[in-house]
Design an enzyme around this catalytic site. Structure first.
Site, short mmCIF file in Angstrom:
data_model
loop_
_atom_site.label_atom_id
_atom_site.label_comp_id
_atom_site.label_asym_id
_atom_site.label_seq_id
_atom_site.Cartn_x
_atom_site.Cartn_y
_atom_site.Cartn_z
N HIS A 119 0.81 -1.23 0.07
CA HIS A 119 0.06 -0.01 0.16
C HIS A 119 0.75 1.41 -0.03
O HIS A 119 1.99 1.25 0.53
CB HIS A 119 -0.89 -0.04 1.06
CG HIS A 119 -0.17 0.07 2.70
ND1 HIS A 119 0.12 1.12 3.28
CD2 HIS A 119 0.31 -0.99 3.28
CE1 HIS A 119 0.82 0.85 4.24
NE2 HIS A 119 0.85 -0.28 4.45
N ASP A 120 0.51 2.41 -0.74
CA ASP A 120 0.86 3.46 -0.74
C ASP A 120 2.41 3.51 -1.50
O ASP A 120 3.12 4.56 -1.24
CB ASP A 120 1.12 4.23 0.64
CG ASP A 120 -0.33 4.40 1.30
OD1 ASP A 120 -1.06 5.18 0.69
OD2 ASP A 120 -0.54 3.68 2.27
N GLY A 137 4.77 -1.40 2.73
CA GLY A 137 4.03 -0.35 2.51
C GLY A 137 4.84 0.98 2.52
O GLY A 137 6.09 1.08 3.10
#
Length: 256
Positions: A119-120, A137
Site C-alpha cells: 500500500h501507498d 508499504g
C-alpha cells in the site's frame, strides 16, 4: 474482446479494445484504458485506474485492499500508467488514508512473477521488479531502478533512480541514486556501471559518479560532510546532482 466467462461489473469502464480473458473478475470503480490485455484468472478491484497498453498476466491481484491493520475500508486508490507488464501472480494493493491514499505505478515498468507492491508505494518509470520482490508499504522506487529476485524492501524506504539490488537483498534503509547494493542486510558495493553503460551514460558521467561514490562511501565521512564535499567539488555534473538530491531526500538514512 471480453470472454463470456469473465465477470465485469456493469459500472467498470473499459476501453472498446480491452481484451479480458476467461474467469477474470473486474469489479466496480475500475477504469481500464485502450490497448490493455487482461489475461485469465485476474482479479482487479477498485477504485483502480489503469492507463493504456498494459498487459496483466494470469493469477494477478490488482487493486485489492491492503491487509494493513489500520485500513478500515476507506475508498483509497491504485493508479497505473501506460505500457506496464505485470507478470503472473503479482499482487498490488491500494493505498491507505494514513499514507498517500494511493498506490502509484508509472509507465513502462516490468513487474515479474509473484512480486508484491504494498500500500501507498510509488513506482516511477522503466523500473524492473524481478520475481518475488516484496515492497512493504510506503516504498518509493525511482526511474530505471532494478530489484533482483527475492529483494525485500522495508516500509518507507526510498530506492533511487538507476540503482540496482543483487539477488536476495534485504533493504532496510534508503538506496541512493546509481548505487548497487546487495546482502542481508544490504550494503553498498559500487556504482551501477553496467546499467549506466546500457542506458547510454557517457564514460565521463560514469567516472564522475565513481568519484562521488568514493566520497560518500570510502572516506569515512558523515553523510552531511560527504554531501557538502559533493556540492563543493562536483555540482557541475548533472548525474552527481541527481545523486545529491537522493541523499538529501533520505529520511531513514542510506545503505552504507
Amino acid at each position: 474482446m471480453i470472454h463470456q466467462s469473465a465477470i465485469v461489473d456493469p459500472s467498470a469502464r473499459l476501453a472498446d479494445d480491452v481484451t479480458v480473458g476467461p474467469w477474470t473478475f473486474i469489479g466496480p470503480d475500475v477504469e481500464i484504458g485502450p490497448g490493455c490485455t487482461i489475461e485469465p484468472h485476474v482479479v482487479i478491484r477498485g477504485p483502480t485506474r489503469i492507463g493504456s497498453g498494459n498487459h496483466i498476466y494470469q493469477f494477478s491481484s490488482i487493486g485489492e485492499a491492503t491487509p494493513d491493520r489500520k485500513y478500515n475500508n476507506e475508498p483509497t486508490r491504485l493508479v497505473m500508467g501506460d505500457n506496464n507488464v505485470i507478470r503472473e501472480g503479482v499482487t498490488i494493493h491500494r493505498g491507505t488514508v494514513q499514507g498517500r491514499s494511493e498506490t502509484t505505478i508509472g509507465n513502462e515498468n516490468l513487474i515479474m512473477a509473484s512480486a508484491h507492491v504494498g500500500h501507498d508505494c510509488v513506482i516511477g518509470d522503466h523500473a524492473i521488479l524481478v520475481n518475488n520482490v516484496a515492497l512493504a508499504g510506503h516504498v518509493t522506487i525511482g526511474d530505471w531502478a532494478i530489484l533482483s529476485g527475492y529483494t525485500l524492501v522495508h516500509q518507507f524506504c526510498q530506492i533511487g533512480p538507476h540503482s540496482f539490488s543483487g539477488m536476495g537483498t534485504a533493504i532496510g534503509k534508503d538506496v541512493p541514486a546509481f548505487i548497487t547494493v546487495s546482502g542481508t542486510p544490504a550494503e553498498a558495493k559500487t556504482i551501477n556501471m553496467e546499467g549506466l553503460r546500457r542506458r547510454g551514460f557517457s564514460a565521463d558521467a560514469i567516472s564522475q559518479l565513481r568519484r562521488a561514490y568514493k566520497i560518500v562511501y570510502k572516506q569515512g565521512l558523515t553523510l552531511d560532510i560527504a554531501i557538502q564535499r559533493l556540492e563543493l567539488m562536483m555540482s557541475g555534473s548533472p548525474e552527481v546532482c541527481v545523486l545529491i538530491e537522493s541523499l538529501h531526500a533520505s529520511e531513514r538514512g542510506i545503505v552504507r
